[in-house]
Each structure stands twice: as C-alpha cells, then as structure tokens.
Write a protein that holds these residues in place. Structure first.
Motif, short mmCIF file in Angstrom:
data_model
loop_
_atom_site.label_atom_id
_atom_site.label_comp_id
_atom_site.label_asym_id
_atom_site.label_seq_id
_atom_site.Cartn_x
_atom_site.Cartn_y
_atom_site.Cartn_z
N ASN A 11 0.80 -1.21 0.00
CA ASN A 11 0.00 0.00 0.00
C ASN A 11 0.84 1.27 0.00
O ASN A 11 0.31 2.37 -0.08
N LEU A 14 0.47 3.11 -3.16
CA LEU A 14 -0.91 3.54 -3.29
C LEU A 14 -1.16 4.83 -2.52
O LEU A 14 -1.84 5.74 -2.98
N VAL A 15 -0.57 4.94 -1.34
CA VAL A 15 -0.78 6.12 -0.50
C VAL A 15 0.00 7.31 -1.02
O VAL A 15 -0.48 8.44 -1.04
N VAL A 20 -3.42 13.32 -4.47
CA VAL A 20 -4.70 12.77 -4.07
C VAL A 20 -5.78 13.77 -4.42
O VAL A 20 -5.64 14.96 -4.18
N ALA A 25 -10.38 11.19 -0.28
CA ALA A 25 -9.65 10.14 -0.99
C ALA A 25 -8.38 9.76 -0.23
O ALA A 25 -8.03 8.58 -0.14
N TYR A 26 -7.71 10.76 0.33
CA TYR A 26 -6.50 10.48 1.12
C TYR A 26 -6.85 9.64 2.34
O TYR A 26 -6.17 8.65 2.65
N GLU A 28 -9.34 7.71 2.76
CA GLU A 28 -9.72 6.36 2.34
C GLU A 28 -8.50 5.52 2.03
O GLU A 28 -8.43 4.33 2.35
N ARG A 29 -7.48 6.15 1.44
CA ARG A 29 -6.27 5.41 1.11
C ARG A 29 -5.49 4.98 2.36
O ARG A 29 -5.04 3.84 2.46
N VAL A 30 -5.30 5.93 3.29
CA VAL A 30 -4.53 5.57 4.48
C VAL A 30 -5.27 4.56 5.35
O VAL A 30 -4.64 3.80 6.10
N ARG A 32 -6.63 2.00 4.29
CA ARG A 32 -6.39 0.66 3.75
C ARG A 32 -5.11 0.04 4.32
O ARG A 32 -4.93 -1.17 4.25
N ARG A 66 -3.40 6.83 9.70
CA ARG A 66 -4.81 6.93 10.07
C ARG A 66 -4.97 7.54 11.46
O ARG A 66 -5.95 8.23 11.74
#
Length: 292
Positions: A11, A14-15, A20, A25-26, A28-30, A32, A66
């Motif tokens: 990930n 991805l992050v 972003v 959206a950021y 949501e990515r972190v 994960r 997060r």
C-alpha cells in the motif's frame, strides 16, 4: 515477512503515488494500510534503530497515518484546513518514529501522540491569528485548554476563572488575559479596498498621526503664538486710548465697526480714522518685531 508487513509495503505506493484528488480520498487510502501488531512494530523499529533501515521507518509511518487523521480532525474547530492539520501531524509522526526507542516497551502510537499534537499545536498557534496569540508554555496550555472549556460558556465568572487557573497551574490574570485574546479578532492595518468608509475608518491606519504632526513643531508653534500674543498685548498698551479703541473696534471684536461709524463717534472723517488705524498698526508691528 508477515502478512501485515507485506500489506503495508503493497500500500506504500498507493498512498504516496501522485496527488490525491481530495481529503476524503486520502483518508480512504490511508485507512487501507493495516495496523501493525506489537511484534511487527518492534521488528521494524529495531531494524530502523540498529540498521538505519528507511524502508522500515516508512512502514512505521504509513501504518500510523490513520491515527494522525483522527487526531487532526479534533482540531477542525479552529477554522484551519484539515488537510494542513494532517500534514503537520504527519511531520510530528515522522519525528516520533525517528526518536522512538523500541526497547522501552511502549507502543509507537502512545509515544507519537505527543509529537503529533505538538506539531499541530505549533501550526494552529502560527496560523489561527495574524498576531501570535500564545508565546510562553503557560499561554499555549491556556490557549488550548481554555478554548475547550469555553465552548459552551460565555464570559467566565470569577469562580470559573479561579477554578481554571487552579486546574492549569496559572494565575487568574493569565486566564483573563487569554480569554480576552480569544474573544478578540484580527484587524487589518489598512482598510480593505471593497469596504465602505464607515468600516474602513476602524482600521489602525486611520488613526496614524499626520507626518507633519511633529511634537517639537507643535510645541514651538504654541510657544511662538503665546509670545506673539504677549508682545501684542504689551505693545497695544503703549498706544493712546483712541488708537487702542479704534484697533479693538476694527479687529478684536466679533461685530467690527466701520470707518464711518468710528468717524461719527470721534467727530472726524473716515479718512482720518483710517490714518490713525494705519499708524497704530505700523507701531505695533515695529514693537512686536523687536527682540525680547
């Protein structure tokens, strides 16, 4: 490599890859990125401490992003962009990872909270007002704690002020001073171009003295006026009674007499009154011009 660690690495790109689109959206990515367990965190922290492994440090940072989001959202009430708060919190997280000692036996999240909040606090204090509202340690503590305490209160009573001062270990005067700072607002030095005259008149620039208002010049002018008045009064007393009366009637009253009115009063022509007036003024000028 454990499953969680593998997921962290998968990930990472991805992050961090590319901009972003939005804060959501950021977040949501972190979200994960999986949370590390104690053993995985200890292994990564040990690698970073002993070997300077930057990949291990990055995995520690990513797994706690997060947590930074959660803390930063708690400061959204200050009117500052949450994205900026998160960014400052991430700086604090990286500082915490750099200083984290895995041999102490505490989790990184417990150690990092101080560094994350410290960076966010600094950002809030720098940007909440144009003028820095808190500079000392006591003022910073008051700023955050008093603002939290006043959310559902108006102006503090004497008892409430004393209670807060006792709780925070400061004086009641410091509490009152900070309360006044929190209740004030920034004022632009110059009026905004689109404001009307009434609003613009309250800007500090409207109260600046004129560049010509030098105190020394004002004092000098006042002293000169006083000296001239004294000279004029003394010079006037040297004139004969008729000349004094003519000058006072012509120049020193609100209802000034005409030449013809004075001519009738003294039984002479208006031209004679004009001559007496001119001679008296000439004498006064000469006496006033003489050095004291």
């Amino acid at each position: 490599m454990t499953t969680a660690t593998a997921l962290v690495r998968s990930n990472t790109d991805l992050v961090l890859a590319g901009p972003v689109g939005s804060l959501d959206a950021y977040v949501e990515r972190v979200s994960r990125v999986p949370v590390l367990n104690r053993e995985e965190e200890l292994a990564l922290a040990t690698r970073f401490q002993n070997q300077g492994d930057l990949d291990a440090a990055r995995e520690l940072v990513l797994s706690h992003l997060r947590f930074v989001v959660h803390i930063a959202r708690g400061y959204s009430g200050y009117g500052l962009p949450v994205g900026d708060l998160i960014q400052e919190g991430n700086v604090g997280l990286m500082k915490a990872v750099k200083r984290f000692d895995p041999t102490v036996g505490v989790r990184l999240v417990s150690f990092a909270v101080h560094w994350i909040r410290a960076e966010i606090h600094e950002y809030v204090l720098r940007n909440w007002r144009l003028v820095k509202i808190a500079t000392t340690k006591a003022q910073r503590k008051l700023f955050f704690n008093l603002r939290k305490s006043k959310k559902n209160l108006g102006w503090l009573s004497g008892a409430e002020t004393q209670a807060i001062a006792t709780e925070l270990g400061v004086t009641p005067k410091e509490v009152t001073d900070m309360e006044q700072r929190l209740s004030s607002r920034d004022l632009s030095f110059d009026p905004a171009p689109d404001t009307d005259d009434e609003e613009g008149s309250y800007s500090p620039s409207s109260y600046l003295p004129s560049p010509e208002s030098d105190p020394s010049i004002a004092v000098e002018r006042e002293q000169w006026d006083d000296d001239t008045s004294d000279r004029l009064a003394n010079a006037l007393e040297t004139l004969d009674e008729r000349s004094q009366n003519i000058l006072r009637s012509r120049w020193m009253t609100d209802n000034k007499a005409t030449l013809h009115e004075l001519a009738d009063q003294y039984g002479v022509s208006a031209e004679r009154i004009r001559q007496i007036e001119a001679n008296a003024i000439k004498k006064l000028r000469g006496m006033i011009a003489e050095p004291a």
